[in-house]
Scaffold this motif. Structure first.
Motif, PDB file in Angstrom:
ATOM      1  N   THR A  36      -4.958  48.220  54.774  1.00 19.40           N
ATOM      2  CA  THR A  36      -4.667  49.587  54.362  1.00 19.40           C
ATOM      3  C   THR A  36      -3.634  49.565  53.238  1.00 19.40           C
ATOM      4  O   THR A  36      -2.953  48.547  53.012  1.00 19.40           O
ATOM      5  N   PHE A  37      -3.501  50.711  52.558  1.00 18.46           N
ATOM      6  CA  PHE A  37      -2.495  50.798  51.501  1.00 18.46           C
ATOM      7  C   PHE A  37      -1.093  50.706  52.091  1.00 18.46           C
ATOM      8  O   PHE A  37      -0.180  50.172  51.449  1.00 18.46           O
ATOM      9  N   GLY A  38      -0.924  51.198  53.320  1.00 23.52           N
ATOM     10  CA  GLY A  38       0.372  51.056  53.982  1.00 23.52           C
ATOM     11  C   GLY A  38       0.747  49.595  54.193  1.00 23.52           C
ATOM     12  O   GLY A  38       1.908  49.212  54.004  1.00 23.52           O
ATOM     13  N   ASP A  39      -0.235  48.779  54.593  1.00 22.91           N
ATOM     14  CA  ASP A  39       0.021  47.336  54.718  1.00 22.91           C
ATOM     15  C   ASP A  39       0.449  46.751  53.382  1.00 22.91           C
ATOM     16  O   ASP A  39       1.353  45.905  53.325  1.00 22.91           O
ATOM     17  N   SER A  40      -0.204  47.195  52.310  1.00 23.99           N
ATOM     18  CA  SER A  40       0.111  46.669  50.978  1.00 23.99           C
ATOM     19  C   SER A  40       1.519  47.062  50.547  1.00 23.99           C
ATOM     20  O   SER A  40       2.247  46.252  49.969  1.00 23.99           O
ATOM     21  N   VAL A  41       1.914  48.315  50.825  1.00 26.26           N
ATOM     22  CA  VAL A  41       3.267  48.759  50.472  1.00 26.26           C
ATOM     23  C   VAL A  41       4.310  47.966  51.249  1.00 26.26           C
ATOM     24  O   VAL A  41       5.334  47.532  50.698  1.00 26.26           O
ATOM     25  N   TRP A  42       4.077  47.764  52.544  1.00 24.29           N
ATOM     26  CA  TRP A  42       5.014  46.987  53.363  1.00 24.29           C
ATOM     27  C   TRP A  42       5.148  45.563  52.833  1.00 24.29           C
ATOM     28  O   TRP A  42       6.262  45.040  52.695  1.00 24.29           O
ATOM     29  N   TRP A  43       4.026  44.942  52.511  1.00 24.32           N
ATOM     30  CA  TRP A  43       4.059  43.577  51.983  1.00 24.32           C
ATOM     31  C   TRP A  43       4.787  43.531  50.645  1.00 24.32           C
ATOM     32  O   TRP A  43       5.577  42.614  50.391  1.00 24.32           O
ATOM     33  N   THR A  44       4.546  44.535  49.776  1.00 20.31           N
ATOM     34  CA  THR A  44       5.188  44.553  48.464  1.00 20.31           C
ATOM     35  C   THR A  44       6.697  44.694  48.585  1.00 20.31           C
ATOM     36  O   THR A  44       7.449  44.022  47.879  1.00 20.31           O
ATOM     37  N   CYS A  45       7.162  45.570  49.477  1.00 22.12           N
ATOM     38  CA  CYS A  45       8.610  45.735  49.680  1.00 22.12           C
ATOM     39  C   CYS A  45       9.242  44.434  50.153  1.00 22.12           C
ATOM     40  O   CYS A  45      10.304  44.027  49.661  1.00 22.12           O
ATOM     41  N   ALA A  46       8.601  43.777  51.092  1.00 20.78           N
ATOM     42  CA  ALA A  46       9.138  42.513  51.593  1.00 20.78           C
ATOM     43  C   ALA A  46       9.142  41.440  50.518  1.00 20.78           C
ATOM     44  O   ALA A  46      10.060  40.609  50.446  1.00 20.78           O
TER      45      ALA A  46
ATOM     46  N   LEU B 281       9.210  41.951  47.041  1.00 22.10           N
ATOM     47  CA  LEU B 281      10.192  42.265  46.007  1.00 22.10           C
ATOM     48  C   LEU B 281      11.617  41.995  46.484  1.00 22.10           C
ATOM     49  O   LEU B 281      12.474  41.588  45.702  1.00 22.10           O
ATOM     50  N   ALA B 282      11.859  42.235  47.770  1.00 22.94           N
ATOM     51  CA  ALA B 282      13.194  41.977  48.318  1.00 22.94           C
ATOM     52  C   ALA B 282      13.401  40.507  48.637  1.00 22.94           C
ATOM     53  O   ALA B 282      14.478  40.141  49.127  1.00 22.94           O
ATOM     54  N   THR B 283      12.408  39.671  48.365  1.00 26.56           N
ATOM     55  CA  THR B 283      12.430  38.228  48.635  1.00 26.56           C
ATOM     56  C   THR B 283      12.685  37.936  50.109  1.00 26.56           C
ATOM     57  O   THR B 283      13.287  36.922  50.457  1.00 26.56           O
ATOM     58  N   VAL B 284      12.241  38.844  50.979  1.00 27.38           N
ATOM     59  CA  VAL B 284      12.400  38.631  52.423  1.00 27.38           C
ATOM     60  C   VAL B 284      11.230  37.830  52.958  1.00 27.38           C
ATOM     61  O   VAL B 284      11.395  36.790  53.593  1.00 27.38           O
ATOM     62  N   GLY B 285      10.017  38.325  52.718  1.00 24.19           N
ATOM     63  CA  GLY B 285       8.816  37.595  53.111  1.00 24.19           C
ATOM     64  C   GLY B 285       8.676  37.398  54.606  1.00 24.19           C
ATOM     65  O   GLY B 285       8.804  36.286  55.111  1.00 24.19           O
ATOM     66  N   TYR B 286       8.397  38.488  55.350  1.00 24.01           N
ATOM     67  CA  TYR B 286       8.258  38.366  56.803  1.00 24.01           C
ATOM     68  C   TYR B 286       7.051  37.527  57.187  1.00 24.01           C
ATOM     69  O   TYR B 286       7.064  36.845  58.207  1.00 24.01           O
ATOM     70  N   GLY B 287       5.984  37.586  56.418  1.00 16.65           N
ATOM     71  CA  GLY B 287       4.816  36.765  56.705  1.00 16.65           C
ATOM     72  C   GLY B 287       3.840  37.379  57.671  1.00 16.65           C
ATOM     73  O   GLY B 287       2.857  36.730  58.047  1.00 16.65           O
ATOM     74  N   ASP B 288       4.081  38.657  58.117  1.00 17.11           N
ATOM     75  CA  ASP B 288       3.139  39.278  59.043  1.00 17.11           C
ATOM     76  C   ASP B 288       1.838  39.651  58.350  1.00 17.11           C
ATOM     77  O   ASP B 288       0.771  39.643  58.964  1.00 17.11           O
ATOM     78  N   VAL B 289       1.924  39.997  57.063  1.00 15.00           N
ATOM     79  CA  VAL B 289       0.727  40.214  56.252  1.00 15.00           C
ATOM     80  C   VAL B 289       0.904  39.435  54.957  1.00 15.00           C
ATOM     81  O   VAL B 289       2.017  39.290  54.448  1.00 15.00           O
ATOM     82  N   ALA B 290      -0.201  38.929  54.436  1.00 18.03           N
ATOM     83  CA  ALA B 290      -0.130  38.115  53.219  1.00 18.03           C
ATOM     84  C   ALA B 290      -1.481  38.149  52.527  1.00 18.03           C
ATOM     85  O   ALA B 290      -2.524  38.277  53.182  1.00 18.03           O
ATOM     86  N   PRO B 291      -1.491  38.053  51.206  1.00 16.80           N
ATOM     87  CA  PRO B 291      -2.771  38.046  50.470  1.00 16.80           C
ATOM     88  C   PRO B 291      -3.525  36.752  50.711  1.00 16.80           C
ATOM     89  O   PRO B 291      -2.928  35.688  50.887  1.00 16.80           O
ATOM     90  N   VAL B 292      -4.852  36.848  50.684  1.00 17.62           N
ATOM     91  CA  VAL B 292      -5.695  35.674  50.906  1.00 17.62           C
ATOM     92  C   VAL B 292      -6.557  35.367  49.685  1.00 17.62           C
ATOM     93  O   VAL B 292      -7.112  34.272  49.593  1.00 17.62           O
ATOM     94  N   THR B 293      -6.674  36.306  48.758  1.00 24.30           N
ATOM     95  CA  THR B 293      -7.494  36.075  47.572  1.00 24.30           C
ATOM     96  C   THR B 293      -6.656  35.423  46.469  1.00 24.30           C
ATOM     97  O   THR B 293      -5.421  35.590  46.441  1.00 24.30           O
ATOM     98  N   PRO B 294      -7.276  34.682  45.567  1.00 22.39           N
ATOM     99  CA  PRO B 294      -6.521  34.066  44.465  1.00 22.39           C
ATOM    100  C   PRO B 294      -5.772  35.088  43.608  1.00 22.39           C
ATOM    101  O   PRO B 294      -4.611  34.877  43.242  1.00 22.39           O
ATOM    102  N   LEU B 295      -6.416  36.222  43.292  1.00 20.97           N
ATOM    103  CA  LEU B 295      -5.753  37.235  42.476  1.00 20.97           C
ATOM    104  C   LEU B 295      -4.594  37.871  43.227  1.00 20.97           C
ATOM    105  O   LEU B 295      -3.529  38.131  42.653  1.00 20.97           O
ATOM    106  N   GLY B 296      -4.779  38.110  44.519  1.00 17.60           N
ATOM    107  CA  GLY B 296      -3.693  38.669  45.321  1.00 17.60           C
ATOM    108  C   GLY B 296      -2.500  37.741  45.375  1.00 17.60           C
ATOM    109  O   GLY B 296      -1.339  38.187  45.291  1.00 17.60           O
ATOM    110  N   ARG B 297      -2.736  36.450  45.488  1.00 14.64           N
ATOM    111  CA  ARG B 297      -1.635  35.494  45.517  1.00 14.64           C
ATOM    112  C   ARG B 297      -0.967  35.370  44.154  1.00 14.64           C
ATOM    113  O   ARG B 297       0.251  35.144  44.066  1.00 14.64           O
TER     114      ARG B 297
END
Length: 232
Positions: A156-166, A168-184
């Motif tokens: 969902t877009f909410g998942d994407s916003v949560w991942w982006t915030c983490a 950009l803040a260099t936190v990187g919780y790792g609960d969601v992550a991109p799997v496609t080459p372009l996403g990475r």
């Protein structure tokens, strides 16, 4: 270090004249892209085509502005690209337009001999706005390429916003992550931008604190200017 080639008067006038139109084109580009990504399947094809036309029209404005500045600079293409590398990247990838806050930060650093609180505060405000716009653009891009990919955790877009915030803040919780080459690839860019924006804010704030402490030391010494390379 070689001196920076000054801009021609024509180029300076053009850049001042285009500040407003470029800002408007940036918002139109981002809005058109956002509607196409988020409202896909909800709007008729006619509205989606209109959004696509707005996106390409805004992109054309960026390209024309770059071409005009190249002509007015009286530099060859290789030299102009080297001296305006960020602008060239932004023309190719318009979603990175918020990164142009770096040029504002560079202007402040070049005026370090006469620092003003308003300038440093402006950099911090621009960096915050840039982080928000860049985060929104990054979230749109990742959602666009990830939500339908096999094995994707960003559904969902909410998942994407949560991942982006983490990211950009260099936190990187790792609960969601991109799997496609372009996403990475977008993820790597956001990590770098997060570090750069954080450095801009902390650097400006530190410079302002040093300025304040230096003034207090000068008043404590009876107005005698401090020794060192920063003394006027």
């Amino acid at each position: 270090m070689s001196a920076r080639t000054p801009k021609t008067p024509e180029q300076e006038r053009w850049e001042r004249r285009m500040e407003g139109p470029l800002a408007a084109a940036s918002l139109v580009f981002l809005a058109g892209y956002a509607i196409r990504v988020l409202a896909h399947g909800r709007l008729s094809q006619g509205w989606l085509d209109l959004c696509l036309a707005l996106v390409y029209g805004s992109w054309a404005v960026f390209a024309v502005d770059y071409a005009v500045r190249l002509r007015l600079s009286r530099l060859g293409l290789p030299r102009f690209v080297r001296r305006n590398l960020l602008d060239a990247v932004v023309v190719v990838l318009p979603l990175l337009r918020p990164l142009q806050v770096v040029t504002i930060y560079d202007r402040v650093q070049r005026r370090h001999d006469k620092p003003r609180l308003t300038l440093y505060a402006r950099v911090m405000a621009y960096a915050g706005l840039t982080a928000a716009l860049l985060g929104f653009a990054g979230a749109l891009s990742v959602y666009h390429v990830e939500h339908g990919a096999p094995g994707a955790t960003i559904r969902t877009f909410g998942d994407s916003v949560w991942w982006t915030c983490a990211t950009l803040a260099t936190v990187g919780y790792g609960d969601v992550a991109p799997v496609t080459p372009l996403g990475r690839l977008v993820a790597v860019g956001l990590m770098a931008c997060g570090l750069a924006l954080l450095g801009a804010v902390t650097g400006s704030f530190s410079s302002w604190l040093i300025q304040v402490f230096t003034r207090e030391d000068e008043r404590g010494d009876g107005g005698r200017p401090p020794d060192g390379p920063g003394a006027s």
